[in-house]
Write a protein that holds these residues in place. Structure first.
Motif, PDB file in Angstrom:
ATOM      1  N   SER A 132       0.834  -1.210   0.000  1.00 20.83           N
ATOM      2  CA  SER A 132       0.000   0.000   0.000  1.00 20.83           C
ATOM      3  C   SER A 132       0.865   1.255   0.000  1.00 20.83           C
ATOM      4  CB  SER A 132      -0.928   0.013   1.216  1.00 20.83           C
ATOM      5  OG  SER A 132      -1.858  -1.025   1.133  1.00 20.83           O
ATOM      6  N   ALA A 133       1.920   1.239   0.806  1.00 22.11           N
ATOM      7  CA  ALA A 133       2.813   2.404   0.870  1.00 22.11           C
ATOM      8  C   ALA A 133       3.479   2.643  -0.485  1.00 22.11           C
ATOM      9  CB  ALA A 133       3.863   2.210   1.961  1.00 22.11           C
ATOM     10  N   ILE A 134       3.942   1.576  -1.121  1.00 24.30           N
ATOM     11  CA  ILE A 134       4.575   1.688  -2.437  1.00 24.30           C
ATOM     12  C   ILE A 134       3.568   2.253  -3.453  1.00 24.30           C
ATOM     13  CG2 ILE A 134       5.480   0.327  -4.387  1.00 24.30           C
ATOM     14  CD1 ILE A 134       7.590   0.535  -2.283  1.00 24.30           C
ATOM     15  N   GLU A 174       4.135   9.995  -7.471  1.00 26.31           N
ATOM     16  CA  GLU A 174       5.349  10.141  -8.282  1.00 26.31           C
ATOM     17  C   GLU A 174       6.570  10.500  -7.444  1.00 26.31           C
ATOM     18  OE1 GLU A 174       4.392  12.795 -11.509  1.00 26.31           O
ATOM     19  OE2 GLU A 174       2.915  11.383 -12.320  1.00 26.31           O
ATOM     20  N   ALA A 175       6.684   9.847  -6.296  1.00 27.32           N
ATOM     21  CA  ALA A 175       7.813  10.091  -5.402  1.00 27.32           C
ATOM     22  C   ALA A 175       9.072   9.422  -5.951  1.00 27.32           C
ATOM     23  CB  ALA A 175       7.500   9.539  -4.014  1.00 27.32           C
ATOM     24  N   ASP A 176      10.198  10.033  -5.663  1.00 30.15           N
ATOM     25  CA  ASP A 176      11.494   9.466  -6.015  1.00 30.15           C
ATOM     26  C   ASP A 176      11.969   8.704  -4.781  1.00 30.15           C
ATOM     27  OD1 ASP A 176      13.917   8.895  -7.210  1.00 30.15           O
ATOM     28  OD2 ASP A 176      14.786  10.864  -6.769  1.00 30.15           O
ATOM     29  N   TYR A 177      12.042   7.390  -4.884  1.00 25.87           N
ATOM     30  CA  TYR A 177      12.421   6.587  -3.729  1.00 25.87           C
ATOM     31  C   TYR A 177      13.182   5.335  -4.165  1.00 25.87           C
ATOM     32  CZ  TYR A 177       8.490   3.570  -4.983  1.00 25.87           C
ATOM     33  OH  TYR A 177       7.637   2.734  -5.654  1.00 25.87           O
ATOM     34  N   THR A 178      13.865   4.746  -3.210  1.00 26.92           N
ATOM     35  CA  THR A 178      14.582   3.495  -3.405  1.00 26.92           C
ATOM     36  C   THR A 178      13.947   2.448  -2.517  1.00 26.92           C
ATOM     37  OG1 THR A 178      16.627   4.734  -3.748  1.00 26.92           O
ATOM     38  CG2 THR A 178      16.858   2.395  -3.233  1.00 26.92           C
ATOM     39  N   ARG A 180       7.321  -2.548   9.830  1.00 27.05           N
ATOM     40  CA  ARG A 180       7.451  -2.143   8.443  1.00 27.05           C
ATOM     41  C   ARG A 180       6.156  -1.514   7.955  1.00 27.05           C
ATOM     42  NH1 ARG A 180       6.979  -7.961   8.688  1.00 27.05           N
ATOM     43  NH2 ARG A 180       4.921  -8.489   7.922  1.00 27.05           N
ATOM     44  N   PRO A 181       6.260  -0.775   6.881  1.00 29.23           N
ATOM     45  CA  PRO A 181       7.457  -0.273   6.203  1.00 29.23           C
ATOM     46  C   PRO A 181       8.043   0.933   6.940  1.00 29.23           C
ATOM     47  CG  PRO A 181       5.505   0.547   5.086  1.00 29.23           C
ATOM     48  CD  PRO A 181       5.017  -0.352   6.198  1.00 29.23           C
ATOM     49  N   VAL A 182       9.330   1.138   6.751  1.00 29.45           N
ATOM     50  CA  VAL A 182      10.006   2.320   7.293  1.00 29.45           C
ATOM     51  C   VAL A 182      10.420   3.166   6.099  1.00 29.45           C
ATOM     52  CG1 VAL A 182      12.028   3.188   8.527  1.00 29.45           C
ATOM     53  CG2 VAL A 182      10.864   1.138   9.357  1.00 29.45           C
ATOM     54  N   ILE A 183      10.053   4.438   6.144  1.00 26.64           N
ATOM     55  CA  ILE A 183      10.470   5.371   5.090  1.00 26.64           C
ATOM     56  C   ILE A 183      11.428   6.376   5.705  1.00 26.64           C
ATOM     57  CG2 ILE A 183       9.778   7.171   3.461  1.00 26.64           C
ATOM     58  CD1 ILE A 183       7.041   5.817   3.252  1.00 26.64           C
ATOM     59  N   THR A 184      12.616   6.475   5.115  1.00 21.58           N
ATOM     60  CA  THR A 184      13.560   7.509   5.523  1.00 21.58           C
ATOM     61  C   THR A 184      13.316   8.706   4.601  1.00 21.58           C
ATOM     62  OG1 THR A 184      15.287   6.567   4.111  1.00 21.58           O
ATOM     63  CG2 THR A 184      15.285   5.906   6.422  1.00 21.58           C
ATOM     64  N   ALA A 185      12.957   9.810   5.199  1.00 19.40           N
ATOM     65  CA  ALA A 185      12.574  11.000   4.436  1.00 19.40           C
ATOM     66  C   ALA A 185      13.792  11.839   4.067  1.00 19.40           C
ATOM     67  CB  ALA A 185      11.577  11.833   5.242  1.00 19.40           C
ATOM     68  N   ASP A 186      13.600  12.690   3.066  1.00 21.96           N
ATOM     69  CA  ASP A 186      14.685  13.531   2.565  1.00 21.96           C
ATOM     70  C   ASP A 186      15.221  14.502   3.603  1.00 21.96           C
ATOM     71  OD1 ASP A 186      14.450  12.326   0.084  1.00 21.96           O
ATOM     72  OD2 ASP A 186      13.213  13.925  -0.769  1.00 21.96           O
ATOM     73  N   ASP A 187      14.393  14.866   4.589  1.00 24.12           N
ATOM     74  CA  ASP A 187      14.825  15.873   5.567  1.00 24.12           C
ATOM     75  C   ASP A 187      15.608  15.273   6.735  1.00 24.12           C
ATOM     76  OD1 ASP A 187      12.872  14.601   7.062  1.00 24.12           O
ATOM     77  OD2 ASP A 187      11.734  16.418   7.492  1.00 24.12           O
ATOM     78  N   ALA A 197       5.649  11.390   5.324  1.00 22.76           N
ATOM     79  CA  ALA A 197       6.981  11.247   4.720  1.00 22.76           C
ATOM     80  C   ALA A 197       7.056  12.015   3.403  1.00 22.76           C
ATOM     81  CB  ALA A 197       7.308   9.777   4.505  1.00 22.76           C
ATOM     82  N   LEU A 198       5.986  11.939   2.617  1.00 20.01           N
ATOM     83  CA  LEU A 198       5.958  12.664   1.344  1.00 20.01           C
ATOM     84  C   LEU A 198       6.058  14.172   1.560  1.00 20.01           C
ATOM     85  CD1 LEU A 198       3.245  10.595  -0.515  1.00 20.01           C
ATOM     86  CD2 LEU A 198       5.615  10.918  -1.270  1.00 20.01           C
ATOM     87  N   SER A 199       5.484  14.657   2.637  1.00 23.44           N
ATOM     88  CA  SER A 199       5.521  16.095   2.910  1.00 23.44           C
ATOM     89  C   SER A 199       6.930  16.572   3.259  1.00 23.44           C
ATOM     90  CB  SER A 199       4.560  16.452   4.049  1.00 23.44           C
ATOM     91  OG  SER A 199       5.084  16.040   5.299  1.00 23.44           O
ATOM     92  N   ARG A 200       7.808  15.652   3.550  1.00 25.73           N
ATOM     93  CA  ARG A 200       9.184  15.994   3.922  1.00 25.73           C
ATOM     94  C   ARG A 200      10.146  15.901   2.740  1.00 25.73           C
ATOM     95  NH1 ARG A 200       9.576  12.834   9.710  1.00 25.73           N
ATOM     96  NH2 ARG A 200       7.444  13.285  10.352  1.00 25.73           N
ATOM     97  N   ARG A 201       9.579  15.715   1.541  1.00 26.86           N
ATOM     98  CA  ARG A 201      10.417  15.609   0.341  1.00 26.86           C
ATOM     99  C   ARG A 201      11.126  16.912   0.051  1.00 26.86           C
ATOM    100  NH1 ARG A 201       6.647  13.187  -4.378  1.00 26.86           N
ATOM    101  NH2 ARG A 201       5.121  14.444  -3.311  1.00 26.86           N
TER     102      ARG A 201
END
Length: 128
Positions: free
Chosen positions: A14-16, A23-27, A94-101, A116-120
Motif C-alpha cells: 500500500s505504501a509503495i 510520483e515520489a522518487d524513492y529506493t 514495516r514499512p520504514v520510510i527515511t525522508a529527505d529531511d 513522509a511525502l511532505s518531507r520531500r
C-alpha cells in the motif's frame, strides 16, 4: 527517500502504491534480503526518534521464542534490542520510510506515508 519493505506485507505494498501515485522518487530496500546492520538500525531509530522496542514486532514467532516481551526497555538493554533487530530483521516494524529531511516514519498508514511525502525535497528548478 528509501523505503524498507517486505514484499509479502500488504501495508508495504500500500505504501509503495501511494508513493508511486504521488510520483515520489524513492529506493526500495527489501530489508529481509538486504539486512540492516546494527549501525543502520541505530541510524533509523535516531531518525524516527524511537527506541528499538518501539519498532519491534513482538507478536512474531521469533520474538516469542526470544522472550522479547520480558526484556527490559531501558538504556541498559538498548544495544541488546538493536542487536536482535539486526539479527532478526523480520522483527522490524514495516514499512520504514527515511525522508529527505533526515527524519523517518513507520509508514503503516496512509497518513504516515503522506507525512513522509511532505518531507520531500522540492524538485530542483532550472533557471529560465
Amino acid at each position: 527517500m528509501e523505503i524498507w519493505i517486505n514484499p509479502a506485507c500488504s501495508k508495504c505494498r500500500s505504501a509503495i502504491s501511494l508513493l508511486d501515485a504521488e510520483e515520489a522518487d524513492y529506493t526500495v530496500r527489501r530489508y529481509l534480503e538486504d539486512v540492516p546492520t546494527e549501525d543502520e538500525v541505530r541510524e533509523v531509530l535516531e531518525r524516527l526518534g524511537l527506541e528499538p522496542w518501539d519498532i519491534t514486532r513482538t507478536q512474531e514467532a521469533a520474538a516469542k521464542e526470544l522472550g522479547l516481551k520480558e526484556w527490559p526497555r531501558d538504556a541498559g538493554a538498548r544495544e541488546r534490542w538493536i542487536a536482535v533487530l539486526a539479527a532478526h530483521p523480520k522483527l522490524i516494524q514495516r514499512p520504514v520510510i527515511t525522508a529527505d529531511d533526515g527524519t523517518a516514519v513507520v509508514a503503516r498508514t496512509e497518513e504516515a506515508v503522506r507525512d513522509a511525502l511532505s518531507r520531500r525535497e522540492p524538485p530542483s528548478s532550472t533557471p529560465m
